[in-house]
Design a protein around this motif. Structure first.
Motif, mmCIF file in Angstrom:
data_model
loop_
_atom_site.group_PDB
_atom_site.id
_atom_site.type_symbol
_atom_site.label_atom_id
_atom_site.label_comp_id
_atom_site.label_asym_id
_atom_site.label_seq_id
_atom_site.Cartn_x
_atom_site.Cartn_y
_atom_site.Cartn_z
ATOM 1 N N VAL A 1 53.279 -27.327 -52.484
ATOM 2 C CA VAL A 1 53.040 -28.033 -53.665
ATOM 3 C C VAL A 1 53.307 -29.747 -53.374
ATOM 4 O O VAL A 1 52.616 -30.459 -53.548
ATOM 5 N N MET A 2 54.274 -30.081 -52.584
ATOM 6 C CA MET A 2 54.704 -31.485 -52.349
ATOM 7 C C MET A 2 53.660 -31.977 -51.469
ATOM 8 O O MET A 2 53.594 -33.209 -51.496
ATOM 9 N N THR A 3 53.363 -31.179 -50.535
ATOM 10 C CA THR A 3 52.494 -32.093 -49.542
ATOM 11 C C THR A 3 50.866 -31.910 -49.822
ATOM 12 O O THR A 3 49.804 -32.102 -49.096
ATOM 13 N N CYS B 1 48.539 -36.692 -63.824
ATOM 14 C CA CYS B 1 49.219 -35.521 -63.767
ATOM 15 C C CYS B 1 49.038 -34.956 -62.464
ATOM 16 O O CYS B 1 47.735 -35.307 -61.698
ATOM 17 N N LEU B 2 50.167 -34.399 -61.771
ATOM 18 C CA LEU B 2 49.849 -33.822 -60.467
ATOM 19 C C LEU B 2 49.379 -32.514 -60.513
ATOM 20 O O LEU B 2 49.556 -31.662 -61.425
ATOM 21 N N TYR C 1 40.734 -40.780 -47.214
ATOM 22 C CA TYR C 1 41.692 -41.677 -47.074
ATOM 23 C C TYR C 1 42.788 -41.469 -48.103
ATOM 24 O O TYR C 1 42.561 -41.490 -49.269
ATOM 25 N N TYR C 2 43.765 -41.046 -47.466
ATOM 26 C CA TYR C 2 45.010 -40.810 -48.490
ATOM 27 C C TYR C 2 45.689 -41.910 -49.077
ATOM 28 O O TYR C 2 46.491 -41.550 -49.836
ATOM 29 N N GLY C 3 45.442 -42.988 -48.894
ATOM 30 C CA GLY C 3 45.949 -44.255 -49.408
ATOM 31 C C GLY C 3 47.021 -45.018 -48.435
ATOM 32 O O GLY C 3 47.093 -44.564 -47.307
ATOM 33 N N ASP C 4 47.508 -46.323 -48.964
ATOM 34 C CA ASP C 4 48.206 -47.157 -48.281
ATOM 35 C C ASP C 4 49.575 -46.363 -48.243
ATOM 36 O O ASP C 4 50.305 -46.967 -49.369
ATOM 37 N N VAL D 1 56.470 -36.986 -46.343
ATOM 38 C CA VAL D 1 57.127 -36.166 -47.694
ATOM 39 C C VAL D 1 55.790 -35.858 -48.602
ATOM 40 O O VAL D 1 55.817 -34.613 -49.058
ATOM 41 N N HIS D 2 54.625 -36.618 -48.772
ATOM 42 C CA HIS D 2 53.587 -36.285 -49.557
ATOM 43 C C HIS D 2 52.662 -35.425 -48.983
ATOM 44 O O HIS D 2 51.713 -34.708 -49.583
ATOM 45 N N SER D 3 52.355 -35.666 -47.733
ATOM 46 C CA SER D 3 51.201 -34.909 -47.106
ATOM 47 C C SER D 3 51.477 -34.124 -45.469
ATOM 48 O O SER D 3 50.809 -33.519 -45.273
#
Length: 135
Positions: free
Chosen positions: A8-10, A28-29, A74-77, A85-87
């Motif tokens: 879930v977190m990644t 929302c996530l 692109y996952y973002g800056d 942590v997120h990916s």
């Protein structure tokens, strides 16, 4: 439990949601099927879009891609800490990477405390004191 939390977190994505009037009211996530299979491409521009009319998330290829070639987005800056942590990965040569350095300047024993703090503020480096208040 740890595996489920890691998934879930990644793989979570911020997705807009609508209120009862059909207007986008926030984000929302969510886990978006198939999107978690698209890898990060640091050289790409943003390639994920929310289509308000169809209420769908779209991944658009922003560069020429040959048949059979991997599609990336692109996952973002994000710093490497945020990517981990997120990916779930670290990026080589990440231009958005940053390091937090904690510097303690003792005000009671340093005769140049005020000068040092003025220099830090003038350089845009604003710190916090021991109590957590901005200096």
């Amino acid at each position: 439990f740890k595996w489920a939390m890691s998934v879930v977190m990644t793989r979570q994505n911020p997705v807009p949601f609508k209120n009862k009037h059909g207007q986008v009211a926030g984000r929302c996530l969510a886990l978006v099927p198939v999107m978690d299979m698209v890898n990060h491409g640091a050289e790409l521009e943003h390639g994920v879009f929310y289509d308000d009319e169809t209420d769908t998330v779209k991944v658009a290829c922003t560069i020429d891609t040959k048949v059979g070639e991997e599609v990336r987005m692109y996952y973002g800056d994000r710093t490497n800490q945020e990517l981990l942590v997120h990916s779930g990965f670290l990026a080589n040569n990440n231009v958005n990477d940053a390091v937090t350095i904690v510097v303690q300047i003792a005000s009671d024993s340093d005769p140049l405390h005020k000068v040092r703090m003025m220099v830090l503020k003038n350089e845009g480096i604003v710190g916090t004191n021991v109590e957590g208040r901005e200096l």
